[in-house]
Write a protein that holds these residues in place. Structure first.
Motif, PDB file in Angstrom:
ATOM      1  N   ILE A  64      -2.780   1.410 -12.823  1.00 50.31           N
ATOM      2  CA  ILE A  64      -3.483   0.821 -11.935  1.00 50.31           C
ATOM      3  C   ILE A  64      -3.342   1.451 -10.528  1.00 50.31           C
ATOM      4  CG2 ILE A  64      -3.462  -1.826 -12.716  1.00 50.31           C
ATOM      5  CD1 ILE A  64      -1.128  -2.071 -10.608  1.00 50.31           C
ATOM      6  N   LYS A  65      -4.362   1.280  -9.630  1.00 45.47           N
ATOM      7  CA  LYS A  65      -4.158   1.953  -8.537  1.00 45.47           C
ATOM      8  C   LYS A  65      -4.369   0.692  -7.334  1.00 45.47           C
ATOM      9  CE  LYS A  65      -5.858   5.419  -4.849  1.00 45.47           C
ATOM     10  NZ  LYS A  65      -6.877   6.207  -4.680  1.00 45.47           N
ATOM     11  N   ILE A  66      -3.284   0.406  -6.537  1.00 44.68           N
ATOM     12  CA  ILE A  66      -3.179  -0.701  -5.560  1.00 44.68           C
ATOM     13  C   ILE A  66      -4.183  -0.496  -4.599  1.00 44.68           C
ATOM     14  CG2 ILE A  66      -1.848  -2.071  -4.160  1.00 44.68           C
ATOM     15  CD1 ILE A  66      -0.870  -2.320  -7.128  1.00 44.68           C
ATOM     16  N   LYS A  67      -5.017  -1.348  -4.148  1.00 47.49           N
ATOM     17  CA  LYS A  67      -6.170  -1.228  -2.970  1.00 47.49           C
ATOM     18  C   LYS A  67      -5.430  -0.821  -1.781  1.00 47.49           C
ATOM     19  CE  LYS A  67      -9.580  -3.345  -5.320  1.00 47.49           C
ATOM     20  NZ  LYS A  67     -10.841  -3.218  -5.465  1.00 47.49           N
ATOM     21  N   GLU A  68      -6.233  -0.312  -0.994  1.00 43.59           N
ATOM     22  CA  GLU A  68      -5.509   0.172   0.444  1.00 43.59           C
ATOM     23  C   GLU A  68      -5.158  -1.084   1.282  1.00 43.59           C
ATOM     24  OE1 GLU A  68      -4.966   3.133   1.003  1.00 43.59           O
ATOM     25  OE2 GLU A  68      -5.993   4.104  -0.841  1.00 43.59           O
ATOM     26  N   GLU A  69      -4.528  -0.779   2.304  1.00 42.78           N
ATOM     27  CA  GLU A  69      -3.684  -1.822   3.134  1.00 42.78           C
ATOM     28  C   GLU A  69      -4.948  -2.619   3.714  1.00 42.78           C
ATOM     29  OE1 GLU A  69      -1.302  -2.151   7.150  1.00 42.78           O
ATOM     30  OE2 GLU A  69      -0.537  -0.752   5.702  1.00 42.78           O
ATOM     31  N   ALA A  70      -5.933  -2.072   4.159  1.00 43.09           N
ATOM     32  CA  ALA A  70      -7.012  -2.842   4.649  1.00 43.09           C
ATOM     33  C   ALA A  70      -7.844  -3.801   3.913  1.00 43.09           C
ATOM     34  CB  ALA A  70      -8.198  -2.149   5.351  1.00 43.09           C
ATOM     35  N   GLN A  71      -8.093  -3.281   2.598  1.00 41.53           N
ATOM     36  CA  GLN A  71      -8.655  -4.352   1.534  1.00 41.53           C
ATOM     37  C   GLN A  71      -7.514  -5.447   1.302  1.00 41.53           C
ATOM     38  OE1 GLN A  71      -9.107  -0.730  -0.988  1.00 41.53           O
ATOM     39  NE2 GLN A  71     -11.133  -1.621  -1.209  1.00 41.53           N
ATOM     40  N   LEU A  72      -6.231  -5.270   1.049  1.00 39.92           N
ATOM     41  CA  LEU A  72      -5.222  -6.036   0.689  1.00 39.92           C
ATOM     42  C   LEU A  72      -5.233  -7.088   1.851  1.00 39.92           C
ATOM     43  CD1 LEU A  72      -2.453  -3.981  -0.702  1.00 39.92           C
ATOM     44  CD2 LEU A  72      -4.135  -5.438  -2.200  1.00 39.92           C
ATOM     45  N   GLU A  73      -5.202  -6.549   3.081  1.00 43.34           N
ATOM     46  CA  GLU A  73      -5.220  -7.632   4.326  1.00 43.34           C
ATOM     47  C   GLU A  73      -6.403  -8.699   4.228  1.00 43.34           C
ATOM     48  OE1 GLU A  73      -4.862  -7.708   9.085  1.00 43.34           O
ATOM     49  OE2 GLU A  73      -5.074  -5.754   8.102  1.00 43.34           O
ATOM     50  N   ASN A  74      -7.718  -8.008   3.936  1.00 43.86           N
ATOM     51  CA  ASN A  74      -8.636  -9.088   3.888  1.00 43.86           C
ATOM     52  C   ASN A  74      -8.526 -10.093   2.605  1.00 43.86           C
ATOM     53  OD1 ASN A  74     -10.154  -7.718   5.947  1.00 43.86           O
ATOM     54  ND2 ASN A  74     -11.266  -6.311   4.363  1.00 43.86           N
ATOM     55  N   VAL A  94       0.986  -8.650  -3.595  1.00 41.24           N
ATOM     56  CA  VAL A  94       0.177  -8.050  -4.689  1.00 41.24           C
ATOM     57  C   VAL A  94       1.102  -8.474  -6.128  1.00 41.24           C
ATOM     58  CG1 VAL A  94       0.043  -5.961  -6.066  1.00 41.24           C
ATOM     59  CG2 VAL A  94      -0.464  -5.967  -3.770  1.00 41.24           C
ATOM     60  N   MET A  95       2.101  -8.559  -6.135  1.00 39.06           N
ATOM     61  CA  MET A  95       3.012  -9.188  -7.100  1.00 39.06           C
ATOM     62  C   MET A  95       2.817 -10.607  -7.568  1.00 39.06           C
ATOM     63  SD  MET A  95       5.136  -8.121  -9.359  1.00 39.06           S
ATOM     64  CE  MET A  95       5.319  -9.292 -10.736  1.00 39.06           C
ATOM     65  N   GLU A  96       2.470 -11.255  -6.482  1.00 42.70           N
ATOM     66  CA  GLU A  96       2.061 -12.785  -6.481  1.00 42.70           C
ATOM     67  C   GLU A  96       0.786 -12.908  -7.518  1.00 42.70           C
ATOM     68  OE1 GLU A  96       0.467 -15.448  -3.335  1.00 42.70           O
ATOM     69  OE2 GLU A  96       2.605 -16.191  -3.338  1.00 42.70           O
ATOM     70  N   ARG A  97       0.015 -11.900  -7.495  1.00 35.01           N
ATOM     71  CA  ARG A  97      -1.341 -12.054  -7.893  1.00 35.01           C
ATOM     72  C   ARG A  97      -1.003 -11.701  -9.439  1.00 35.01           C
ATOM     73  NH1 ARG A  97      -3.706 -14.798  -5.031  1.00 35.01           N
ATOM     74  NH2 ARG A  97      -1.699 -14.963  -4.089  1.00 35.01           N
ATOM     75  N   PHE A  98      -0.197 -10.811  -9.732  1.00 35.50           N
ATOM     76  CA  PHE A  98       0.221 -10.561 -11.139  1.00 35.50           C
ATOM     77  C   PHE A  98       1.118 -11.931 -11.628  1.00 35.50           C
ATOM     78  CE2 PHE A  98      -0.616  -6.177 -10.423  1.00 35.50           C
ATOM     79  CZ  PHE A  98      -1.161  -5.847 -11.741  1.00 35.50           C
ATOM     80  N   SER A  99       1.919 -12.363 -11.085  1.00 37.29           N
ATOM     81  CA  SER A  99       2.594 -13.834 -11.283  1.00 37.29           C
ATOM     82  C   SER A  99       1.351 -14.757 -11.474  1.00 37.29           C
ATOM     83  CB  SER A  99       3.489 -14.169 -10.384  1.00 37.29           C
ATOM     84  OG  SER A  99       4.451 -13.145  -9.931  1.00 37.29           O
ATOM     85  N   ASN A 100       0.534 -14.792 -10.914  1.00 39.50           N
ATOM     86  CA  ASN A 100      -0.570 -16.001 -11.056  1.00 39.50           C
ATOM     87  C   ASN A 100      -1.223 -15.547 -12.378  1.00 39.50           C
ATOM     88  OD1 ASN A 100       0.171 -17.144  -8.520  1.00 39.50           O
ATOM     89  ND2 ASN A 100      -1.626 -16.254  -7.348  1.00 39.50           N
ATOM     90  N   LEU A 101      -1.735 -14.530 -12.444  1.00 36.58           N
ATOM     91  CA  LEU A 101      -2.334 -14.148 -13.845  1.00 36.58           C
ATOM     92  C   LEU A 101      -1.383 -14.485 -15.183  1.00 36.58           C
ATOM     93  CD1 LEU A 101      -4.049 -12.243 -15.987  1.00 36.58           C
ATOM     94  CD2 LEU A 101      -2.673 -10.511 -15.218  1.00 36.58           C
ATOM     95  N   LEU A 102      -0.259 -14.081 -15.142  1.00 31.47           N
ATOM     96  CA  LEU A 102       0.643 -14.610 -16.284  1.00 31.47           C
ATOM     97  C   LEU A 102       0.732 -15.962 -16.280  1.00 31.47           C
ATOM     98  CD1 LEU A 102       3.311 -11.671 -16.100  1.00 31.47           C
ATOM     99  CD2 LEU A 102       1.026 -11.565 -16.913  1.00 31.47           C
ATOM    100  N   ASN A 103       1.037 -16.736 -15.185  1.00 22.14           N
ATOM    101  CA  ASN A 103       1.219 -18.252 -15.438  1.00 22.14           C
ATOM    102  C   ASN A 103       0.029 -18.878 -15.525  1.00 22.14           C
ATOM    103  OD1 ASN A 103       3.963 -17.998 -14.415  1.00 22.14           O
ATOM    104  ND2 ASN A 103       3.634 -18.418 -12.166  1.00 22.14           N
ATOM    105  N   SER A 104      -1.268 -18.291 -15.283  1.00 24.49           N
ATOM    106  CA  SER A 104      -2.409 -18.896 -15.541  1.00 24.49           C
ATOM    107  C   SER A 104      -2.759 -18.775 -17.240  1.00 24.49           C
ATOM    108  CB  SER A 104      -3.508 -18.455 -14.676  1.00 24.49           C
ATOM    109  OG  SER A 104      -4.705 -18.673 -15.242  1.00 24.49           O
ATOM    110  N   TYR A 105      -2.355 -17.495 -17.419  1.00 17.91           N
ATOM    111  CA  TYR A 105      -2.529 -17.363 -18.947  1.00 17.91           C
ATOM    112  C   TYR A 105      -1.641 -18.128 -19.906  1.00 17.91           C
ATOM    113  CZ  TYR A 105      -3.176 -15.248 -23.505  1.00 17.91           C
ATOM    114  OH  TYR A 105      -3.260 -15.046 -24.841  1.00 17.91           O
TER     115      TYR A 105
END
Length: 200
Positions: A64-74, A94-105
């Motif tokens: 993966i490539k993490i989005k740029e700071e401005a995109q993440l802030e939005n 960002v890590m929370e997004r991955f945690s949400n993915l794994l927990n949701s699945y």
């Protein structure tokens, strides 16, 4: 070696992976794989672009490539309405997004198969991609993983990886042009992927 605690920083590239606890399976059938990918797109594409992936019965790999700071802030403001923002919060966000993915699945999987308890190991393992050579080797390693683990004898025979999307003209949510460019185009990609497997 992949690290459980490496921060996922804006604009950087990573190989990320996770696996099931013990001898559990993450995916028992095609519907499970497809459901995971749909959840992945929903949770991860707002914070990271994906070059390639491979899903196997008990683990998965993505580059993966993490989005740029401005995109993440939005996106932070979209999901954390009213919360104070600072750039230092972004790796955890960002890590929370991955945690949400794994927990949701895991929650949906447990309900489907009437099971309880953790499905994934506690943390997402990650390794930063720092060179072009490492980038190409990681993409090959991810695509070749089903052969490496003896799920098939030819990587083109595995349905649950991005290998087919890289060789297709169909629309995709993956960074296909960017990945192929790293190999000098489709022919270079196919030639590189025709070599024997290797460990990272």
């Amino acid at each position: 070696m992949p690290d459980y605690h490496l921060p996922l920083l804006p604009g950087e590239e990573y190989h990320v992976l996770s696996r099931a606890v013990g001898n559990e399976k993450l995916f028992r059938n095609g519907n499970n794989y497809a459901f995971f990918l749909a959840r992945y797109v929903r949770h991860i594409t707002p914070v990271a672009d994906t070059y390639c992936y491979c899903l196997l019965p008990n683990h998965f790999h993505c580059m993966i490539k993490i989005k740029e700071e401005a995109q993440l802030e939005n996106h932070f403001h979209e999901v954390k309405q009213g919360k104070h923002f600072s750039a230092e919060l972004l790796p955890d966000f960002v890590m929370e997004r991955f945690s949400n993915l794994l927990n949701s699945y895991a929650k949906a999987y447990n309900k489907m198969y009437n099971r309880k308890g953790a499905l994934f190991i506690d943390y997402l393992r990650r390794k930063e991609i720092e060179t072009d050579e490492q980038f190409r080797a990681t993409a090959f390693y991810i695509h070749n993983n089903p052969v490496h683990h003896s799920y098939c004898t030819d990587l083109s025979n595995w349905n649950w990886s991005s290998y087919h999307a890289m060789r297709s003209n169909e629309p995709t949510w993956l960074l296909r042009p960017e990945l192929l460019e790293a190999f000098g185009g489709l022919s270079g990609f196919e030639k590189f992927h025709g070599q024997p497997g290797q460990d990272l």
